[in-house]
Write a protein that holds these residues in place. Structure first.
Motif, PDB file in Angstrom:
ATOM      1  N   PHE A  36      -1.110  13.450   4.349  1.00 49.65           N
ATOM      2  CA  PHE A  36      -0.255  14.467   3.750  1.00 49.65           C
ATOM      3  C   PHE A  36      -1.071  15.735   3.545  1.00 49.65           C
ATOM      4  CE2 PHE A  36       0.983  10.316   1.989  1.00 49.65           C
ATOM      5  CZ  PHE A  36       2.251  10.219   2.534  1.00 49.65           C
ATOM      6  N   MET A  63      -0.454  19.334   1.511  1.00 48.57           N
ATOM      7  CA  MET A  63       0.535  20.034   0.689  1.00 48.57           C
ATOM      8  C   MET A  63      -0.168  21.020  -0.215  1.00 48.57           C
ATOM      9  SD  MET A  63       2.133  16.445   0.098  1.00 48.57           S
ATOM     10  CE  MET A  63       3.846  16.219  -0.141  1.00 48.57           C
ATOM     11  N   GLU A  91       5.834   3.427  -6.148  1.00 49.30           N
ATOM     12  CA  GLU A  91       5.414   4.763  -6.578  1.00 49.30           C
ATOM     13  C   GLU A  91       6.661   5.578  -6.851  1.00 49.30           C
ATOM     14  OE1 GLU A  91       3.369   6.905  -3.459  1.00 49.30           O
ATOM     15  OE2 GLU A  91       4.754   6.242  -1.918  1.00 49.30           O
ATOM     16  N   GLY A  92       6.496   6.891  -7.008  1.00 48.89           N
ATOM     17  CA  GLY A  92       7.626   7.819  -7.076  1.00 48.89           C
ATOM     18  C   GLY A  92       8.715   7.489  -8.072  1.00 48.89           C
ATOM     19  N   TRP A 151       1.650  16.743  -4.547  1.00 48.52           N
ATOM     20  CA  TRP A 151       2.627  15.722  -4.182  1.00 48.52           C
ATOM     21  C   TRP A 151       3.898  15.860  -5.005  1.00 48.52           C
ATOM     22  CZ3 TRP A 151      -0.141  10.460  -2.696  1.00 48.52           C
ATOM     23  CH2 TRP A 151      -1.028  10.709  -1.642  1.00 48.52           C
ATOM     24  N   ALA A 152       4.664  14.777  -5.112  1.00 45.93           N
ATOM     25  CA  ALA A 152       6.021  14.859  -5.654  1.00 45.93           C
ATOM     26  C   ALA A 152       6.118  15.450  -7.061  1.00 45.93           C
ATOM     27  CB  ALA A 152       6.605  13.456  -5.664  1.00 45.93           C
ATOM     28  N   ARG A 159       7.830  15.616   6.526  1.00 47.73           N
ATOM     29  CA  ARG A 159       9.138  15.012   6.250  1.00 47.73           C
ATOM     30  C   ARG A 159      10.189  16.068   5.904  1.00 47.73           C
ATOM     31  NH1 ARG A 159       5.864  11.816   1.984  1.00 47.73           N
ATOM     32  NH2 ARG A 159       5.001  13.915   2.002  1.00 47.73           N
ATOM     33  N   THR A 215       6.987   6.499   4.142  1.00 49.00           N
ATOM     34  CA  THR A 215       7.399   6.809   2.768  1.00 49.00           C
ATOM     35  C   THR A 215       8.899   7.101   2.685  1.00 49.00           C
ATOM     36  OG1 THR A 215       7.076   9.185   3.002  1.00 49.00           O
ATOM     37  CG2 THR A 215       5.185   7.900   2.231  1.00 49.00           C
ATOM     38  N   ASN A 216       9.402   6.924   1.497  1.00 51.51           N
ATOM     39  CA  ASN A 216      10.673   7.510   1.116  1.00 51.51           C
ATOM     40  C   ASN A 216      10.472   7.927  -0.331  1.00 51.51           C
ATOM     41  OD1 ASN A 216      13.250   8.438   1.040  1.00 51.51           O
ATOM     42  ND2 ASN A 216      14.213   6.516   1.653  1.00 51.51           N
ATOM     43  N   HIS A 217      11.213   8.863  -0.810  1.00 46.83           N
ATOM     44  CA  HIS A 217      11.058   9.345  -2.188  1.00 46.83           C
ATOM     45  C   HIS A 217      12.340  10.074  -2.503  1.00 46.83           C
ATOM     46  CE1 HIS A 217       8.269  10.788  -5.494  1.00 46.83           C
ATOM     47  NE2 HIS A 217       9.423  11.417  -5.728  1.00 46.83           N
ATOM     48  N   HIS A 224      14.006  11.494   1.537  1.00 50.35           N
ATOM     49  CA  HIS A 224      13.417  12.166   2.703  1.00 50.35           C
ATOM     50  C   HIS A 224      13.236  11.225   3.885  1.00 50.35           C
ATOM     51  CE1 HIS A 224       9.075  11.370   1.071  1.00 50.35           C
ATOM     52  NE2 HIS A 224       9.293  10.533   2.065  1.00 50.35           N
ATOM     53  N   SER A 262       8.322  18.494  -2.566  1.00 44.68           N
ATOM     54  CA  SER A 262       6.976  18.904  -2.177  1.00 44.68           C
ATOM     55  C   SER A 262       7.083  19.502  -0.777  1.00 44.68           C
ATOM     56  CB  SER A 262       5.992  17.742  -2.267  1.00 44.68           C
ATOM     57  OG  SER A 262       6.533  16.592  -1.670  1.00 44.68           O
ATOM     58  N   ILE A 269       0.208  10.141  -9.785  1.00 46.41           N
ATOM     59  CA  ILE A 269       1.050  11.041  -8.980  1.00 46.41           C
ATOM     60  C   ILE A 269       2.509  10.894  -9.416  1.00 46.41           C
ATOM     61  CG2 ILE A 269      -0.452  11.022  -6.949  1.00 46.41           C
ATOM     62  CD1 ILE A 269       1.477   8.862  -5.752  1.00 46.41           C
ATOM     63  N   ASP A 270       3.365  11.706  -8.805  1.00 42.16           N
ATOM     64  CA  ASP A 270       4.823  11.555  -8.861  1.00 42.16           C
ATOM     65  C   ASP A 270       5.397  11.544 -10.273  1.00 42.16           C
ATOM     66  OD1 ASP A 270       4.356  11.268  -6.187  1.00 42.16           O
ATOM     67  OD2 ASP A 270       4.925   9.164  -6.051  1.00 42.16           O
ATOM     68  N   ASP A 310       9.864  14.385  -0.952  1.00 36.97           N
ATOM     69  CA  ASP A 310       9.851  14.012  -2.367  1.00 36.97           C
ATOM     70  C   ASP A 310      10.835  14.837  -3.200  1.00 36.97           C
ATOM     71  OD1 ASP A 310       7.646  12.426  -1.576  1.00 36.97           O
ATOM     72  OD2 ASP A 310       6.271  14.091  -1.947  1.00 36.97           O
TER      73      ASP A 310
HETATM   74  O1  FUB Z   1       4.500  13.149  -0.561  1.00 38.82           O
HETATM   75  C1  FUB Z   1       3.325  12.552  -0.941  1.00 38.82           C
HETATM   76  C2  FUB Z   1       3.590  11.203  -1.483  1.00 38.82           C
HETATM   77  O2  FUB Z   1       4.247  10.404  -0.553  1.00 38.82           O
HETATM   78  C3  FUB Z   1       4.502  11.174  -2.666  1.00 38.82           C
HETATM   79  O3  FUB Z   1       3.961  11.679  -3.819  1.00 38.82           O
HETATM   80  C4  FUB Z   1       4.857   9.762  -2.648  1.00 38.82           C
HETATM   81  O4  FUB Z   1       5.885   9.422  -3.515  1.00 38.82           O
HETATM   82  C5  FUB Z   1       5.179   9.585  -1.194  1.00 38.82           C
HETATM   83  O5  FUB Z   1       6.449  10.064  -0.907  1.00 38.82           O
END
Ligand code: FUB
Length: 663
Positions: A59, A61, A220-221, A98-99, A304, A275-277, A292, A45, A150-151, A30
């Protein structure tokens, strides 16, 4: 789990190169990149292996690091800036950091991050502030009211307004108050849907508005920015049922939309990493996409790693789609090991594969399957090359040829190789040294350059015959044994030990010497007579050279300026300028192999036979250096070995003579 730690360990030991992924000692995801004071700051993140008590296969984190770089190649990890245990309102074992994002406003840095709230459901978004981009950060006591999701991403508009975007009930956006920690505007009470088996939740206060005009499908993101007066909202997007995330974008004339959906920035990851962000940033006139992928953890897409590639805009402001590369960004010096298998682009059919499928971190190699196949490797800086050659690590199952070119597949040839797999590797007409690795499959070959690109250039490896695999290339500067002496150079002096380093060297005269057993005295006298003739008729080319060491490494001189380094007669000459008559000195010399020495036309020393160079190996009878110019000559002959010589004058006590000039 064991495999996972093996992967992690191996990742830690990878060298830091300007290739993807860019952070190679921990998992990072992210990525939000921002430029502060001419440096790129990266706020990703931080994925870690699933901790005890945390949700399995998910995830995990627990904190945030910040990294920075001034060249996108070398990254400094400034360490942890916020962690879950210290967030006043957060769940200390939520593992839900998260991000994040970070912006600078009025000299203060605002770090926005999602986190699991204490005793609550879902995510809230917190803020921490600092005076420097890498902290220390002071945590706000409460998350932002009205933001459940989030994000976070914050856009600073030209008029000083700030907007926050986040993901929760779609992608939402809201204006921030000037304190940057509260939403500007009313919050609405929203009834929360009751989850099966869960108690009913009290209604929630939600701020902002849903961003309109975005495509159907999971999003998202959000990452929003402004360029040339247009607003961009970019976001990970699952475009089809059962698919994984792409990166997509929309444009608008206003910060909160409505948005005009434009298309993809990056397609789904080929390996189905879910995912990608991302973020987009302009640095030194070039735009970059940070995103990522799970390169260091190919079997676990929740661990990631951040990658970077260049991104470009069309004249109408739309964005050109980016194909992820392993090459990444950043300029690499040509003297670095260039892992060209991590290419920037390649022709169809070029593949890369692990060098060792068990020890996976032994890296990759790329295979060019047929004549005409190519792969390019961008941004190599040739400015540090002096007198260089190319080393390549290659493999071929059959005789083949390949070339390294500049710019494109038809570009100028930098070096060309012809491989005869079974026994030898040759450049047309000349044998070249090579080494096989333990497996016998990989050959490290050394070849001269036909041309050296100037400044920063792209390399292209082209297959010129049957298939060839390439692991890496490296340009190496030859050690400098000599520096050419300019025409009007001032006189030199002997070094502190009296050695005479400045000589005029005649282009080596080839001798047919298979073995040094031919070095009988009569053979040597005949050969040195040939040298005297060459001195006298001066037909050959001369080079004025200063040795970088006390001895003249004639072998390397021949390698550089002759046709070949072995079996040569070397003729060397210098002029000793004495300030006054210097009597009763001796010439003390050493040579590899035999040598003869003349002062002012008189033979003063013969070092006969096959010998190694030893300081003061032979000493002449007493000599006089006359006031003014004295011509000193020597001839050295050698067969299959290295050739060099050293000489000085010593006085009666054996003290080196240094009060002379050398011209
Ligand atoms: O990294 C956790 C979550 O996965 C992020 O907040 C989203 O955007 C996705 O990448």
């Amino acid at each position: 789990m064991k495999r996972f730690f093996l992967l992690l360990l191996a990742a830690l030991s990878l060298p830091a190169l300007a290739q993807n992924p860019v952070i190679r000692d921990q998992f990072t995801a992210d990525p939000t990149a921002r430029v502060f004071n001419g440096r790129v700051y990266l706020y990703p993140s931080h994925d870690i292996p699933v901790a005890e008590g945390a949700r399995p296969n998910w995830f995990c984190m627990a904190d945030y690091h910040v990294f920075s770089s001034d060249n996108l190649t070398d990254w400094t990890d400034h360490g942890v800036i916020v962690s879950q245990e210290t967030v006043p309102w957060g769940n200390p074992t939520g593992y839900a950091m998260w991000a994040p994002d970070c912006v600078q406003k009025d000299g203060k840095f605002y770090f926005y991050f999602p986190n699991a709230p204490k005793g609550g459901r879902g995510f809230a978004i917190g803020v921490a502030t600092a005076d420097l981009p890498d902290g220390p950060y002071r945590l706000e006591s409460k998350p932002i009211a009205g933001v459940s999701g989030i994000d976070p991403c914050v856009l600073l508009d030209d008029d000083g307004s700030a907007y926050i975007y986040w993901s929760g009930m779609g992608i939402r956006g809201a204006k921030l108050k000037s304190n940057m920690t509260e939403l500007d505007g009313e919050l609405q009470e929203v009834k929360m849907p009751r989850r099966e088996g869960q108690p009913e939740m009290p209604p929630m206060k939600v701020g902002g508005v849903e961003m309109k005009g975005l495509p159907e499908g999971f999003k998202e993101g959000p990452f929003a920015f402004k360029r040339n007066g247009r607003y961009y909202l970019t976001f990970p997007w699952v475009r089809k049922e059962g698919g994984t995330e792409t990166l997509a974008y929309a444009m608008s004339h206003s910060p909160l939309g409505p948005w005009d959906f434009k298309g993809l920035i990056m397609a789904e990851h080929a390996n189905r990493c879910w995912t990608n962000h991302h973020s987009l940033v302009e640095f030194k006139g070039q735009w970059y996409l940070f995103y990522h992928h799970n390169d260091f953890s190919p079997r676990d897409d929740k661990r990631r790693s951040v990658c970077i590639d260049k991104i470009a805009f069309n004249p109408d402001g739309t964005i050109q789609e980016v194909k992820p590369t392993l090459r990444g960004v950043g300029v690499l010096p040509a003297t670095a090991r260039l892992e060209v298998d991590r290419y920037s682009a390649a022709s169809e059919g070029v593949t890369n594969a692990l060098n060792d499928t068990v020890q996976v971190f032994r890296g990759l190699h790329a295979t060019l399957p047929q004549r005409g196949s190519w792969m390019s490797f961008g941004d190599v800086d040739f400015s540090g090359l002096t007198d260089a050659y190319l080393v390549a690590c290659v493999k071929a199952d059959d005789n083949t040829a390949f070339a390294v070119r500049e710019k494109n597949a038809k570009g100028k040839v930098i070096a060309r190789f012809q491989l005869t797999v079974k026994s030898e590797i040759t450049r047309p007409g000349a044998p070249a040294p090579f080494r096989r690795d333990q497996s016998g499959q990989w050959l490290t070959i050394t070849m001269p350059l036909e041309d050296t690109p100037k400044g920063v250039a792209d390399l292209v490896v082209t297959c010129e015959d049957k298939a060839v695999s390439v692991d890496w290339l490296q340009f190496r500067n030859r050690q400098q044994y000599f520096t050419p002496v300019p025409k009007n150079a001032v006189a030199a002096q002997p070094d502190e030990r009296g050695f005479i380093r400045r000589w005029r060297l005649m282009q080596p005269i080839k001798q047919d010497i298979r073995s040094n057993v031919v070095f009988t005295n009569s053979w040597l006298r005949q050969t040195f007579a040939e040298a005297q003739t060459a001195f006298a008729n001066r037909k050959n080319k001369w080079y004025s050279m200063e040795a970088t060491a006390y001895n003249m490494k004639l072998f390397h001189f021949a390698e550089q300026y002759g046709s070949q380094p072995y079996g040569n007669l070397f003729c060397c000459e210098t002029v000793i300028d004495a300030p006054q008559d210097i009597e009763n000195v001796r010439l003390a010399a050493g040579s590899n192999g035999a040598s003869m020495w003349w002062l002012n036309g008189e033979e003063v020393l013969l070092l006969e036979g096959d010998r190694r160079m030893v300081v003061d190996d032979g000493v002449s009878p007493r000599l006089n250096l006359r006031k003014g110019q004295n011509v000193l000559r020597c001839a050295v002959v050698n067969g299959p070995g290295l050739s060099d010589m050293c000489v000085r004058f010593i006085d009666e006590k054996g003290t080196p003579v240094t009060n002379i000039n050398i011209r």
